[in-house]
Design a protein around this motif. Structure first.
Motif, PDB file in Angstrom:
ATOM      1  N   PHE A   1       9.742  -5.307   1.537  1.00 25.55           N
ATOM      2  CA  PHE A   1      10.177  -6.021   2.664  1.00 25.55           C
ATOM      3  C   PHE A   1      11.001  -4.984   3.780  1.00 25.55           C
ATOM      4  N   ASP A   2      11.367  -4.002   3.053  1.00 24.25           N
ATOM      5  CA  ASP A   2      12.278  -2.877   3.850  1.00 24.25           C
ATOM      6  C   ASP A   2      11.442  -1.635   3.960  1.00 24.25           C
ATOM      7  N   ASN A   3      10.695  -1.585   5.076  1.00 19.75           N
ATOM      8  CA  ASN A   3       9.906  -0.384   5.412  1.00 19.75           C
ATOM      9  C   ASN A   3       9.567  -0.297   6.890  1.00 19.75           C
ATOM     10  N   GLU A   4       8.744   0.725   7.600  1.00 27.27           N
ATOM     11  CA  GLU A   4       8.561   1.015   8.530  1.00 27.27           C
ATOM     12  C   GLU A   4       8.124  -0.417   9.355  1.00 27.27           C
ATOM     13  N   GLY A   5       7.109  -1.049   8.443  1.00 25.35           N
ATOM     14  CA  GLY A   5       6.407  -2.167   9.100  1.00 25.35           C
ATOM     15  C   GLY A   5       7.419  -3.483   9.527  1.00 25.35           C
ATOM     16  N   THR A   6       8.358  -3.394   8.957  1.00 21.79           N
ATOM     17  CA  THR A   6       9.409  -4.447   9.246  1.00 21.79           C
ATOM     18  C   THR A   6      10.107  -4.244  10.322  1.00 21.79           C
ATOM     19  N   VAL A   7      10.319  -3.130  10.842  1.00 21.31           N
ATOM     20  CA  VAL A   7      10.878  -2.839  12.376  1.00 21.31           C
ATOM     21  C   VAL A   7       9.697  -3.508  13.588  1.00 21.31           C
ATOM     22  N   PHE A   8       8.396  -3.073  12.996  1.00 20.25           N
ATOM     23  CA  PHE A   8       7.575  -3.392  14.095  1.00 20.25           C
ATOM     24  C   PHE A   8       7.290  -5.059  13.957  1.00 20.25           C
ATOM     25  N   PHE A   9       7.562  -5.921  12.699  1.00 21.34           N
ATOM     26  CA  PHE A   9       7.468  -7.103  12.752  1.00 21.34           C
ATOM     27  C   PHE A   9       8.543  -7.818  13.564  1.00 21.34           C
ATOM     28  N   ALA A  10       9.854  -7.162  13.358  1.00 21.93           N
ATOM     29  CA  ALA A  10      10.910  -7.950  13.909  1.00 21.93           C
ATOM     30  C   ALA A  10      10.740  -7.659  15.540  1.00 21.93           C
ATOM     31  N   ILE A  11      10.338  -6.785  16.213  1.00 18.30           N
ATOM     32  CA  ILE A  11      10.068  -6.688  17.541  1.00 18.30           C
ATOM     33  C   ILE A  11       8.814  -7.630  17.778  1.00 18.30           C
TER      34      ILE A  11
ATOM     35  N   THR B   1      21.864  -4.720   7.642  1.00 21.10           N
ATOM     36  CA  THR B   1      21.505  -5.341   6.498  1.00 21.10           C
ATOM     37  C   THR B   1      20.297  -4.263   5.719  1.00 21.10           C
ATOM     38  N   SER B   2      19.515  -3.894   6.468  1.00 20.21           N
ATOM     39  CA  SER B   2      18.283  -2.824   6.103  1.00 20.21           C
ATOM     40  C   SER B   2      18.826  -1.452   5.757  1.00 20.21           C
ATOM     41  N   ASP B   3      18.008  -0.582   4.987  1.00 24.57           N
ATOM     42  CA  ASP B   3      18.629   0.655   4.908  1.00 24.57           C
ATOM     43  C   ASP B   3      17.498   1.607   5.745  1.00 24.57           C
ATOM     44  N   MET B   4      16.990   1.038   6.551  1.00 26.62           N
ATOM     45  CA  MET B   4      15.992   1.667   7.421  1.00 26.62           C
ATOM     46  C   MET B   4      16.769   2.912   8.380  1.00 26.62           C
ATOM     47  N   ILE B   5      17.911   2.556   8.852  1.00 24.41           N
ATOM     48  CA  ILE B   5      18.504   3.481  10.006  1.00 24.41           C
ATOM     49  C   ILE B   5      19.209   4.643   9.213  1.00 24.41           C
ATOM     50  N   PRO B   6      19.992   4.321   8.029  1.00 27.42           N
ATOM     51  CA  PRO B   6      20.250   5.684   7.238  1.00 27.42           C
ATOM     52  C   PRO B   6      19.199   6.226   6.738  1.00 27.42           C
TER      53      PRO B   6
ATOM     54  N   LEU C   1       0.807  -1.320   0.065  1.00 26.02           N
ATOM     55  CA  LEU C   1      -0.019  -0.019  -0.087  1.00 26.02           C
ATOM     56  C   LEU C   1       0.867   1.378  -0.017  1.00 26.02           C
ATOM     57  N   SER C   2       2.078   1.104   0.513  1.00 26.98           N
ATOM     58  CA  SER C   2       2.983   2.346   0.579  1.00 26.98           C
ATOM     59  C   SER C   2       3.845   2.506  -0.503  1.00 26.98           C
ATOM     60  N   TYR C   3       3.437   1.484  -1.481  1.00 26.12           N
ATOM     61  CA  TYR C   3       4.264   1.448  -2.687  1.00 26.12           C
ATOM     62  C   TYR C   3       4.539   2.822  -3.445  1.00 26.12           C
ATOM     63  N   ASP C   4       3.352   3.452  -3.639  1.00 27.26           N
ATOM     64  CA  ASP C   4       3.546   4.769  -4.446  1.00 27.26           C
ATOM     65  C   ASP C   4       3.995   5.940  -3.470  1.00 27.26           C
ATOM     66  N   ASP C   5       4.074   5.607  -2.355  1.00 28.60           N
ATOM     67  CA  ASP C   5       4.816   6.724  -1.446  1.00 28.60           C
ATOM     68  C   ASP C   5       6.232   6.590  -1.198  1.00 28.60           C
ATOM     69  N   ASN C   6       6.679   5.776  -1.945  1.00 29.15           N
ATOM     70  CA  ASN C   6       8.229   5.532  -1.708  1.00 29.15           C
ATOM     71  C   ASN C   6       9.115   6.453  -2.485  1.00 29.15           C
ATOM     72  N   ILE C   7       9.395   7.546  -1.867  1.00 36.06           N
ATOM     73  CA  ILE C   7      10.006   8.638  -2.623  1.00 36.06           C
ATOM     74  C   ILE C   7      11.622   8.049  -3.076  1.00 36.06           C
ATOM     75  N   THR C   8      12.229   7.213  -2.283  1.00 36.05           N
ATOM     76  CA  THR C   8      13.582   6.857  -2.547  1.00 36.05           C
ATOM     77  C   THR C   8      13.658   5.954  -3.958  1.00 36.05           C
ATOM     78  N   SER C   9      12.714   5.270  -4.169  1.00 35.39           N
ATOM     79  CA  SER C   9      12.479   4.345  -5.259  1.00 35.39           C
ATOM     80  C   SER C   9      12.132   5.309  -6.441  1.00 35.39           C
ATOM     81  N   LYS C  10      11.256   6.083  -6.280  1.00 38.13           N
ATOM     82  CA  LYS C  10      10.877   7.278  -7.393  1.00 38.13           C
ATOM     83  C   LYS C  10      12.056   7.888  -7.752  1.00 38.13           C
ATOM     84  N   GLU C  11      13.038   8.313  -7.022  1.00 36.91           N
ATOM     85  CA  GLU C  11      14.118   9.154  -7.333  1.00 36.91           C
ATOM     86  C   GLU C  11      15.035   8.397  -8.138  1.00 36.91           C
TER      87      GLU C  11
END
Length: 875
Positions: free
Chosen positions: A327-337, A704-709, A279-289
């Motif tokens: 697989f590398d988004n904010e929901g992944t952090v929640f799922f890991a916890i 491994t994830s790019d979440m923290i940067p 659902l957040s596919y279209d809001d991914n500014i990084t991939s759009k760039e």
């Protein structure tokens, strides 16, 4: 029942020229003997004759089936029947718990919403075929104290075959005048080829009920309500499984079913996190760039390998960047916890479920069975040295310390060698990645699809290298696993463990350590080593000084490659395992029973059909547990990279439960019933994996994830006053002057794409370093250290949060439910009270009978007034 006398039986055995099988059937057992061309050695003949004579002395009845009636005309079958006297005597010896009073503790009533679970329930007669009773250890002298309605059905089938097998394992085969302790038990007779197998008989054919109405048809009910895949949505008849197969197998299916139920909740949350990524596919500014031709299309990236790799544009990784976002988004952090907490809930709730089963199955005060703790025949045969046991005051074999240390050294060296072999294979796969990536990059240098038209734009050099390397690695895993299974058994036998329990624990440790390294090492490499030791243009690092440059992660990070590796290994293992479990026993049984199938139904007897089935080895449950624990590691250690892993495991386990049930019910001989309070050493292994999973997932999210940067950029380095991810790609890529590249790092002229020209003077690479011309050029920027500090802080915070919640949940949830504690106390109180009342009543009855006898005797004696007067005066 025909009772064969000793003379007739001995004469028959003398005519036989082969070895023998020993079969056990609840309260009926079976011995089968097959003809051979060479005569049976005299010592085996004598052992068999003495053993069967001693079986008859214990009260067992033996019945011989002639070989002319068997399907191969070579096999004799000697049935064993255990009458009530024998069952009662050994139930007393084994302290088997039996009912003495109906339970007066009412079960919890069904809730108002329990109607929702009715479609998943089995018929009441299948789930609870017996009322709830309080139980106490059986005492044959107090048989009238217990609720014995029918002696034929008082002991359940699993108890009856356990008693008979106990007799077989403790029955000697030496002469009365020569008591040799080492000549005892069916296990020794099996090891020295006097007999060839020992197992209980099934109670009927699985596809139809028994012909006799009085005969139980539990196997048929298990097949109809449990072992068919169409029953996948139904609950398991655990009480019936326990009654038919024993507590050890029952506890395995209880654990597997509970694990599958808990996977449902993890799978639901994982799917939600995956849907959030969609659902957040279209809001991914990084991939759009990256995909934007005016941004990613103008960024020229440095070559990913020497000579054969050309310069490339960032937008060529557009597709992989979108895939990584799933697989590398904010929901992944929640799922890991969440998974860190889920593991704790799973283990704690299983303890409660296990405690309830321990009470319901009379295992609360159970100790390991004597046949598990008794000395292994191999230990007694190989250990010629003997010493005095200070407890039993008997001479027993022992293994000298020097021999034990030497064997331990050889065993440890062998395990270390095979572990190093795994590491060497992983290094070979890494070398394959490095070498093949250059080939794929050269093949696809103009566009991702110039030479490969079948898969369209879905393939790129990174994906092609990752998939092929993962497949090769999986094949290597299967080969090494197959070879090491035989090596592990060999080195465990070489150590000569004293008891069966020690043997199982040693083998479990060796097998799990090897498989842990074998299955997870490739995932650990991708997660924690790939892309971490690359260097930078002009100062690359190479693999052990070779010409192969260390691998780099794609611009979207290594998480998508870890996902690919995990999916291929995990799904491949499950598919191969299920195919092996289903096809191998089926094909083997089809081949073995091909002669018997040609006979009429009446001549192909039930014991012959059981004889043609696969034998259930002592490692049968070991491999089942090992398969599930390895899967448990996949869905916990690396779940942060693939939230759909619990869903795949759930689908596999739904199939696994029914496949194992079908295999046990239709393809295997009935195993000897054994007791077990819990899942044994696997419980500790699961606890270790659960703790390790918190650490691995924290490091995956950090490194491994790019979440923290991305988060550091969003809150500390974004341009302007508004927090935005715009400009992140340009910020995360450093600049390098092409003219500074070494000659061996530059691509060959023919490798450069058509769009590359002399006007392009710089290329970009993934790192945080100062640009050329800066007084600290090509050294790490302050942002690099800020990101590293944020990663370490994230690891510490996540680990502490999860561990605090884990320990709090573990403290909050008691291991034993209060209801079970109350029932245990109530049962202990009733046992003491009823036994006291029973003893008092019995004593009163004896005194009353004694008084009556004394009165009758006194009335028959002549009266002696003088003596009576004297007695009265003295009193």
């Amino acid at each position: 029942m025909k009772r064969i006398t000793g003379k007739t039986k001995d004469a028959t055995l003398i005519e036989m020229t082969n070895t023998a099988d020993a079969h056990v059937e609840e309260n009926n057992g079976l011995l089968s003997i097959s003809d051979r061309e060479t005569p049976l050695p005299g010592n085996q003949e004598e052992r068999r004759r003495l053993f069967e004579a001693n079986l008859e002395k214990t009260g067992l009845h033996l019945e011989l089936e002639d070989k002319s009636e068997s399907d191969d005309r070579k096999t004799y079958y000697l049935k064993i029947h255990a009458p009530w006297e024998v069952l009662g005597t050994f139930a007393d010896v084994l302290k088997i718990k039996v009912p003495f009073k109906a339970s007066d503790i009412h079960k919890a009533r069904e809730g108002s919403l329990n109607w929702l679970t009715r479609p998943f329930r089995l018929p009441p007669d299948i789930m609870s075929s017996e009322p709830d009773y309080f139980t106490a250890p059986f005492d044959k002298r107090k048989a009238d104290f217990f609720l014995i309605k029918d002696q034929e059905t008082f002991f359940p089938p699993s108890t009856r075959n356990r008693i008979v097998y106990y007799i077989l394992t403790h029955c000697p085969y030496y002469k009365e005048d020569r008591k040799e302790k080492d000549k005892t038990g069916i296990k020794r007779l099996l090891s020295n080829s006097t007999y060839t197998s020992a197992y209980p008989l099934h109670d009927c054919r699985y596809w139809k009920k028994a012909d006799q109405t009085l005969c139980e048809s539990e196997r048929y009910h298990l097949y109809k309500h449990w072992a068919r895949f169409l029953c996948f949505y139904k609950e398991q008849p655990l009480n019936l499984i326990r009654k038919y197969y024993g507590e050890k197998i029952g506890i395995y299916f209880a654990w597997l079913g509970f694990y599958t139920e808990m996977l449902f909740f993890a799978a639901v949350v994982g799917v939600i996190c995956f849907v959030y990524g969609l659902l957040s596919y279209d809001d991914n500014i990084t991939s759009k760039e990256i995909c934007d031709p005016t941004i990613g299309g103008k960024i020229v990236m440095c070559p990913l390998c020497d000579k054969k790799c050309s310069y490339w544009k960032l937008n060529s990784t557009c597709l992989s960047s979108w895939q990584a976002h799933l697989f590398d988004n904010e929901g992944t952090v929640f799922f890991a916890i969440f998974m860190g907490i889920w593991v704790t809930l799973f283990l704690e709730f299983w303890k409660r479920r296990q405690a309830r089963l321990e009470y319901e199955w009379d295992l609360v005060h159970f100790e390991e069975e004597q046949q598990q703790l008794q000395m292994r025949p191999e230990f007694e045969l190989k250990c010629t040295n003997k010493r005095l046991n200070p407890i039993t005051q008997e001479m027993e074999p022992y293994l000298p310390l020097t021999s034990k240390c030497a064997r331990f050294f050889v065993s440890g060296a062998t395990v270390l060698f095979w572990t190093c072999l795994i590491v060497a294979c992983i290094m070979g796969v890494i070398a394959y990645r490095l070498a093949v990536y250059a080939a794929f990059a050269r093949l696809m240098k103009d566009s991702p699809t110039s030479k490969i038209q079948l898969v369209g734009s879905l393939i790129n050099p990174q994906l092609a290298t990752s998939v092929t390397a993962s497949c090769i690695n999986f094949v290597i895993i299967l080969i090494l696993n197959f070879l090491y299974e035989h090596v592990a058994i060999w080195i465990t036998d070489m150590e000569i463990p004293k008891t069966h329990l020690e043997y199982e624990n040693k083998l479990t440790t060796k097998m799990f350590m090897f498989q842990f390294v074998n299955y997870y090492s490739s995932c650990f490499y991708v997660a924690f080593f790939k892309g971490k030791f690359v260097g930078y243009p002009g100062k690359y690092t190479y693999m052990f000084g070779s010409h192969l440059r260390n691998e780099e992660c794609a611009p979207g990070g290594c998480l998508i490659e870890l996902t690919t590796q995990l999916v291929i290994v995990m799904v491949g293992k499950q598919l191969v395992g299920n195919i092996q479990e289903a096809l191998l026993p089926l094909l083997k049984n089809w081949w073995i029973s091909r002669k018997g199938r040609s006979h009429p139904e009446g001549q192909y007897s039930r014991w012959e059909q059981d004889h043609d089935l696969q034998s259930f080895s002592q490692f049968g449950l070991f491999y089942e547990y090992l398969e599930m624990v390895i899967q448990f590691g996949f869905i916990t250690l690396f779940v942060a990279s693939f939230p759909l892993a619990p869903l795949l495991a759930l689908f596999n386990n739904i199939l696994e439960v029914r496949l194992d049930a079908w295999k046990f019910t239709t393809q295997f001989r009935r195993p000897v019933a054994a007791k077990a309070r819990n899942i044994g050493a696997w419980n500790e292994i699961l606890n270790v994996v659960a703790i390790l999973s918190v650490v691995t997932n924290a490091f995956i999210m950090a490194f491994t994830s790019d979440m923290i940067p991305r988060l550091v950029y969003l809150y500390a380095y974004h341009p302007g006053e508004e927090a935005t991810m715009a400009g992140y790609i340009n910020n995360s890529l450093s600049v390098y002057e092409i003219s500074d590249l070494r000659v061996n790092n530059r691509p060959d002229e023919e490798e450069n794409p058509a769009w590359f020209n002399a006007n392009i003077t710089t290329c970009r690479y993934r790192d945080y370093r100062y640009p050329p011309g800066h007084h600290r050029q090509y050294t790490h920027t302050m942002q690099f250290w800020h990101i590293l500090a944020a990663k370490m802080a994230f690891i510490i915070i996540m680990e502490h949060v999860v561990f605090v919640v884990k320990f709090f949940v573990a403290w909050l949830i008691p291991d034993v439910p209060s209801e079970v504690k109350a029932r245990i106390k109530r049962e202990r109180h009733l046992v003491q009270e009823y036994l006291h009342t029973y003893e008092v009543e019995k004593l009163k009855m004896q005194m009353s009978q004694s008084f009556c006898v004394t009165s009758e005797t006194t009335s028959l004696l002549p009266s002696t007034p003088d003596k009576l007067d004297v007695l009265s005066e003295r009193t």
